[in-house]
Design a protein around this motif. Structure first.
Motif, PDB file in Angstrom:
ATOM      1  N   LEU A 263      46.289 -37.081  29.519  1.00 33.78           N
ATOM      2  CA  LEU A 263      45.682 -35.787  29.835  1.00 33.78           C
ATOM      3  C   LEU A 263      45.757 -35.507  31.326  1.00 33.78           C
ATOM      4  CD1 LEU A 263      44.105 -33.301  28.902  1.00 33.78           C
ATOM      5  CD2 LEU A 263      41.999 -34.619  29.182  1.00 33.78           C
ATOM      6  N   LEU A 264      45.454 -36.502  32.147  1.00 33.00           N
ATOM      7  CA  LEU A 264      45.480 -36.315  33.604  1.00 33.00           C
ATOM      8  C   LEU A 264      46.901 -36.023  34.080  1.00 33.00           C
ATOM      9  CD1 LEU A 264      43.047 -39.180  34.713  1.00 33.00           C
ATOM     10  CD2 LEU A 264      42.592 -36.712  34.667  1.00 33.00           C
ATOM     11  N   ASN A 265      47.890 -36.682  33.479  1.00 32.52           N
ATOM     12  CA  ASN A 265      49.279 -36.438  33.856  1.00 32.52           C
ATOM     13  C   ASN A 265      49.673 -34.995  33.550  1.00 32.52           C
ATOM     14  OD1 ASN A 265      52.198 -37.418  34.421  1.00 32.52           O
ATOM     15  ND2 ASN A 265      52.336 -36.577  32.350  1.00 32.52           N
ATOM     16  N   PHE A 266      49.290 -34.507  32.354  1.00 35.46           N
ATOM     17  CA  PHE A 266      49.627 -33.127  32.000  1.00 35.46           C
ATOM     18  C   PHE A 266      48.917 -32.139  32.917  1.00 35.46           C
ATOM     19  CE2 PHE A 266      48.756 -29.149  29.797  1.00 35.46           C
ATOM     20  CZ  PHE A 266      50.046 -28.750  29.491  1.00 35.46           C
ATOM     21  N   LEU A 267      47.646 -32.375  33.218  1.00 35.92           N
ATOM     22  CA  LEU A 267      46.905 -31.468  34.095  1.00 35.92           C
ATOM     23  C   LEU A 267      47.527 -31.430  35.492  1.00 35.92           C
ATOM     24  CD1 LEU A 267      43.221 -32.277  33.053  1.00 35.92           C
ATOM     25  CD2 LEU A 267      44.579 -30.236  32.484  1.00 35.92           C
ATOM     26  N   PHE A 268      48.053 -32.567  35.938  1.00 35.61           N
ATOM     27  CA  PHE A 268      48.733 -32.596  37.242  1.00 35.61           C
ATOM     28  C   PHE A 268      49.948 -31.674  37.233  1.00 35.61           C
ATOM     29  CE2 PHE A 268      52.500 -34.368  39.374  1.00 35.61           C
ATOM     30  CZ  PHE A 268      52.126 -34.192  40.698  1.00 35.61           C
ATOM     31  N   TRP A 269      50.812 -31.836  36.212  1.00 36.08           N
ATOM     32  CA  TRP A 269      52.012 -31.009  36.147  1.00 36.08           C
ATOM     33  C   TRP A 269      51.672 -29.541  35.924  1.00 36.08           C
ATOM     34  CZ3 TRP A 269      56.370 -32.314  38.099  1.00 36.08           C
ATOM     35  CH2 TRP A 269      56.818 -33.638  38.076  1.00 36.08           C
ATOM     36  N   ALA A 270      50.649 -29.270  35.114  1.00 42.16           N
ATOM     37  CA  ALA A 270      50.256 -27.875  34.864  1.00 42.16           C
ATOM     38  C   ALA A 270      49.778 -27.214  36.154  1.00 42.16           C
ATOM     39  CB  ALA A 270      49.159 -27.829  33.803  1.00 42.16           C
TER      40      ALA A 270
END
Length: 376
Positions: free
Chosen positions: A308-315
């Motif tokens: 989740l944190l990885n996706f939020l970073f890219w988003a």
């Protein structure tokens, strides 16, 4: 329907998720291309870097399964087997019946810390698929044409290169060679009858060459074979589109561990071992269909926050400039710019849909319809 559930059904939200995945994937592929200079200097460092780059891409799909759809994955095994997960090199044998079977496998590799280093024996056509095939190329995935006479040397060379891999890897084999369909199953059972092999009800006849070669080439590196039989509660047949729409599924995975030394070294005997294994897998599926449960203890490894944190970073990195750019285009009032922007959005939508189509059963390869009729 709550607000979050409503958002999960909206096309524009799906498009934004697809935008983040595609653009971040292209950035990751470019970085991977740059890391090639590391190979002659420090091969193992190159591999460790690419494992983490691959994790940054694949974990976005795992995030959709775990956090977006809330799909639950339950393991049926024994404590001794579960305690080995993520602590050894292994070969994974997984039934190939569902569009998201690979994603259920990935969520387990993520929870045990081997998602970035996971491997697969993949059909060569995937090498040319943007993001998926390109990322796999830098991960030293073994590609094959599924014609053994042409594949033998390539597969052996690719497998032997992995003998000194520095990260624990799970090497996935779909021994059936292709995803299960009724047509392929009928043809496969005709082949089984002609060869005097027991018929299978829920699987295709396993193709033994890839398995016996993998076992032979990876002896001394791989410690065990994990046999994984996957099913979904409620007789569901999930899809990646369903996951994108936030549909929640319950996946059950029966995992059995076989030490590599228990698998015969002789090729013919190893092939017979695999056929026996698939008869046992068929019995497990029959039990599940009748009782709704696999044998063994139940384990629910907790999901980790990193996907989740990885996706939020890219988003955050990618959507902020996108919104700023889009606002500027519409604020300009230029019909040409607005049409160009909408055309770009349409092209992105088409590209995302094509990537999803790679997983769809009805758009799967015809491999098996004809190939099972040929001598293995």
């Amino acid at each position: 329907m709550g607000f979050i559930a409503f958002l999960k059904t909206q096309f524009i939200v799906h498009l934004l998720i697809g935008f983040v995945f595609v653009v971040s994937g292209l950035i990751i592929n470019f970085i991977q291309l740059c890391t090639l200079v590391l190979w002659p200097i420090n091969k193992q460092f190159y591999r460790r870097v690419n494992c983490r780059l691959a994790y940054s891409l694949w974990s976005q799909l795992v995030m959709l399964l775990e956090w977006w759809s809330g799909t639950e994955c339950t393991l049926f095994s024994d404590e001794a087997t579960v305690n080995t997960f993520g602590k050894e090199h292994v070969i994974i044998i997984l039934n190939h019946n569902f569009e998201i079977d690979f994603l259920c496998g990935w969520t387990m590799t993520e929870r045990f810390g081997v998602l970035g280093s996971s491997k697969v024996l993949a059909k060569r056509e995937l090498l040319y698929v943007p993001l998926i095939g390109w990322t796999w190329y830098f991960l030293e995935i073994v590609f094959c044409k599924r014609k053994w006479e042409e594949d033998r040397d390539t597969v052996i060379e690719g497998l032997k290169r992995l003998a000194d891999y520095p990260e624990y890897m799970w090497f996935l084999l779909y021994c059936e060679g292709t995803r299960f369909t009724e047509t392929k199953h009928r043809i496969s059972m005709e082949v089984a009858e002609s060869k005097g092999l027991p018929k299978l009800k829920y699987h295709l006849l396993p193709r033994t060459k890839g398995f016996t070669t993998a076992v032979q080439c990876l002896r001394g590196t791989v410690s065990a074979v994990y046999d994984v039989t996957l099913n979904f509660r409620g007789n569901k047949n999930p899809s990646l589109l369903g996951i994108l729409y936030g549909k929640k599924y319950e996946a059950d995975m029966c995992v059995r561990r076989f030490p590599l030394e228990d698998i015969p070294r002789d090729e013919k005997e190893a092939a017979n071992w695999l056929h026996k294994l698939y008869q046992e897998k068929d019995a497990l599926q029959e039990m599940y269909n009748q009782e709704g449960i696999f044998p063994g203890q139940q384990f629910k490894p907790p999901r980790r926050p990193w996907t989740l944190l990885n996706f939020l970073f890219w988003a955050t990195v990618l959507l902020s400039p996108l919104f700023t750019f889009g606002f500027g285009v519409f604020a300009s009032g230029s019909p040409l710019l607005i049409l160009a922007f909408l055309g770009l959005v349409g092209a992105a939508s088409f590209g995302v849909r094509r990537l999803i189509g790679v997983t769809e059963i009805e758009k799967g390869s015809s491999y098996g319809n004809q190939e099972f009729k040929k001598k293995e």
